[in-house]
Write a protein that holds these residues in place. Structure first.
Motif, PDB file in Angstrom:
ATOM      1  N   LEU A 162       0.692  -1.288   0.009  1.00 24.86           N
ATOM      2  CA  LEU A 162      -0.012   0.135   0.065  1.00 24.86           C
ATOM      3  C   LEU A 162       0.819   1.176  -0.136  1.00 24.86           C
ATOM      4  O   LEU A 162       0.572   2.306  -0.897  1.00 24.86           O
ATOM      5  N   SER A 205      -7.658   2.029  -0.460  1.00 27.34           N
ATOM      6  CA  SER A 205      -6.823   0.789  -1.055  1.00 27.34           C
ATOM      7  C   SER A 205      -7.218   0.037  -2.311  1.00 27.34           C
ATOM      8  O   SER A 205      -6.479  -0.425  -2.828  1.00 27.34           O
ATOM      9  N   ASN A 236      -5.334   2.643  -4.453  1.00 27.63           N
ATOM     10  CA  ASN A 236      -3.862   2.800  -3.835  1.00 27.63           C
ATOM     11  C   ASN A 236      -3.525   4.346  -3.941  1.00 27.63           C
ATOM     12  O   ASN A 236      -2.223   4.709  -4.423  1.00 27.63           O
TER      13      ASN A 236
END
Length: 458
Positions: free
Chosen positions: A176, A212, A215
């Motif tokens: 991440l 997420s 990203n």
């Protein structure tokens, strides 16, 4: 990176069929009797002949006798029932079991023929981890929170300056973010309720919010703390953060001026934060050996909010906090190495309901979502996970495998699997709370991939 979270063992069940349709087998033709055809094997031809020839005369005679002698009529009926002569139909269309003749009075026979109570079979609890992943550079710090499992079935773990995401559904791994040296390392991590956004607390007092799915970093929360942010907890759109400065800050992530409330009460680092299921009460634990209960309804943005209860029975730092999912206002807390106890509190009154000496440092606590059970993780000497039955607090299982204190635990969305991370730089998965209903049927074996024995997270 994809090889980073390859496991030493594959999942026992890769594919699950939660909506698989079940077909009931058809009965044999012998059992599907036509309702218009009498079943000759179930008929009493002698009684049928009697009923057709003499039954009518018998009924007339019985009616006459009943007027003069009720006791004789009662005796006749009892005799007919005992001799199975009280049929109402001549033709039988199906087989019916005859009712058993009761030889003893009801009160005595009931005590002699009590049905045994159904006993729930004891659940099998595997004593070894289902899989083990390598987690190098994980920070061995009791006061941090570096592991969380989101509602989208993605596990986030912070290793040094980098946050990794592991998709439990596919087994894939992605990076991440890697934090700059001057800002890191990562000191806490926590998924938002939507399972998509994740908060990353840093050593320099900042908190970053990440998407997420794309990203992408969404924003950075600054100014709430003066030192590292070691604990966080979401309550809808409010992100609550706890710092080494002893402050607890409620951040509304929707607005520019995100600091909306501040809770002051701890004199040392806040290492544990948990909102209750209703979102009305917040539990905080600190290195000052104190647990505070804060009420959302009395929170004020104009001044520092006063706590509802101050619980001072622990004799060491309190990081492990867990709200009971099946009983309102019940909170479990665990003390550090100098305390070693799990305590249960009524947060409505502030009373301590029970205290259990576990014999070792309590690092984390998790309630089962399906059973009245509590899981605790520990440090020296066994570095074990212990499953307790509540409220008796009888040990149901002790799971060993880690060689260093088990600092962090996270629970899967279905509530059955628990991930644990320890100072031994391993991440282990335990099937401690049972098997999901959708996975109880056997699934096809997974195909082995090349280099499956490689066991690195990056």
């Amino acid at each position: 990176m994809d090889a980073g979270m390859n496991t030493s063992t594959h999942l026992k069940a890769q594919a699950r069929c939660p909506l698989q349709e079940h077909f009931l087998p058809r009965k044999s033709s012998k059992e599907n009797l036509d309702r218009f055809i009498p079943n000759r094997s179930a008929m009493d031809f002698d009684y049928a002949h009697f009923a057709l020839t003499e039954g009518r005369n018998g009924k007339v005679q019985a009616a006459t006798e009943a007027v003069s002698s009720p006791s004789r009529e009662a005796y006749r009926k009892q005799l007919a029932e005992t001799m199975n002569l009280n049929h109402t139909r001549i033709l039988a269309f199906r087989n019916k079991p005859q009712a058993p003749v009761q030889l003893l009075p009801t009160d005595h026979s009931a005590s002699l023929h009590q049905q045994p109570k159904s006993v729930k079979p004891r659940r099998y609890i595997p004593q070894t981890s289902e899989r083990t992943l390598d987690a190098p550079d994980i920070v061995d710090d009791f006061y941090l929170n570096l592991l969380d499992w989101g509602s989208a079935n993605v596990l986030a773990i912070a290793l040094g300056h980098t946050v990794y995401l592991w998709d439990a559904s596919t087994g894939s791994t992605s990076e991440l973010v890697t934090i700059d040296e001057e800002k890191g390392p990562v000191t806490s991590i926590n998924w938002a309720p939507d399972g998509r956004h994740v908060a990353v607390g840093l050593n320099n007092s900042e908190v970053q919010l990440w998407d997420s799915a794309s990203n992408r970093q969404l924003r950075t929360l600054k100014g709430g703390h003066q030192s590292r942010v070691g604990s966080m907890a979401w309550n809808n759109h409010i992100l609550t953060t706890g710092g080494m400065d002893g402050q607890i800050v409620n951040n509304d992530v929707r607005i520019r001026s995100h600091v909306v409330e501040t809770y002051s009460g701890h004199t040392q680092e806040v290492c544990g934060l948990k909102w209750s299921g209703s979102g009305q009460q917040l539990a905080s634990g600190g290195n000052d050996n104190v647990v505070h209960i804060w009420d959302r309804s009395v929170a004020s943005s104009n001044s520092t909010t006063q706590y509802l209860h101050r619980l001072e029975e622990h004799t060491s730092a309190v990081k492990a906090l867990a709200w009971c999912p099946f009983q309102a206002n019940l909170l479990a807390t665990g003390g550090g190495g100098g305390d070693r106890t799990i305590k249960f509190w009524n947060t409505h009154t502030g009373a301590c309901l029970n205290s259990v000496d576990t014999g070792s440092q309590v690092c984390s606590l998790l309630w089962s979502k399906n059973e009245r059970e509590l899981l605790s993780s520990h440090g020296f000497t066994q570095n074990q996970l212990t499953l307790w039955k509540y409220p008796s607090m009888v040990k149901m299982a002790e799971l060993t495998g880690h060689t260093s204190r088990v600092l962090y635990m996270a629970q899967s969305p279905d509530g059955c699997t628990v991930a644990s991370a320890a100072g031994d730089e391993t991440l282990r998965f335990w099937n401690v709370f049972g098997v999901p209903e959708t996975a109880k049927k056997a699934a096809p074996k997974a195909t082995h991939e090349p280099f499956s024995h490689v066991n690195r997270i990056r």
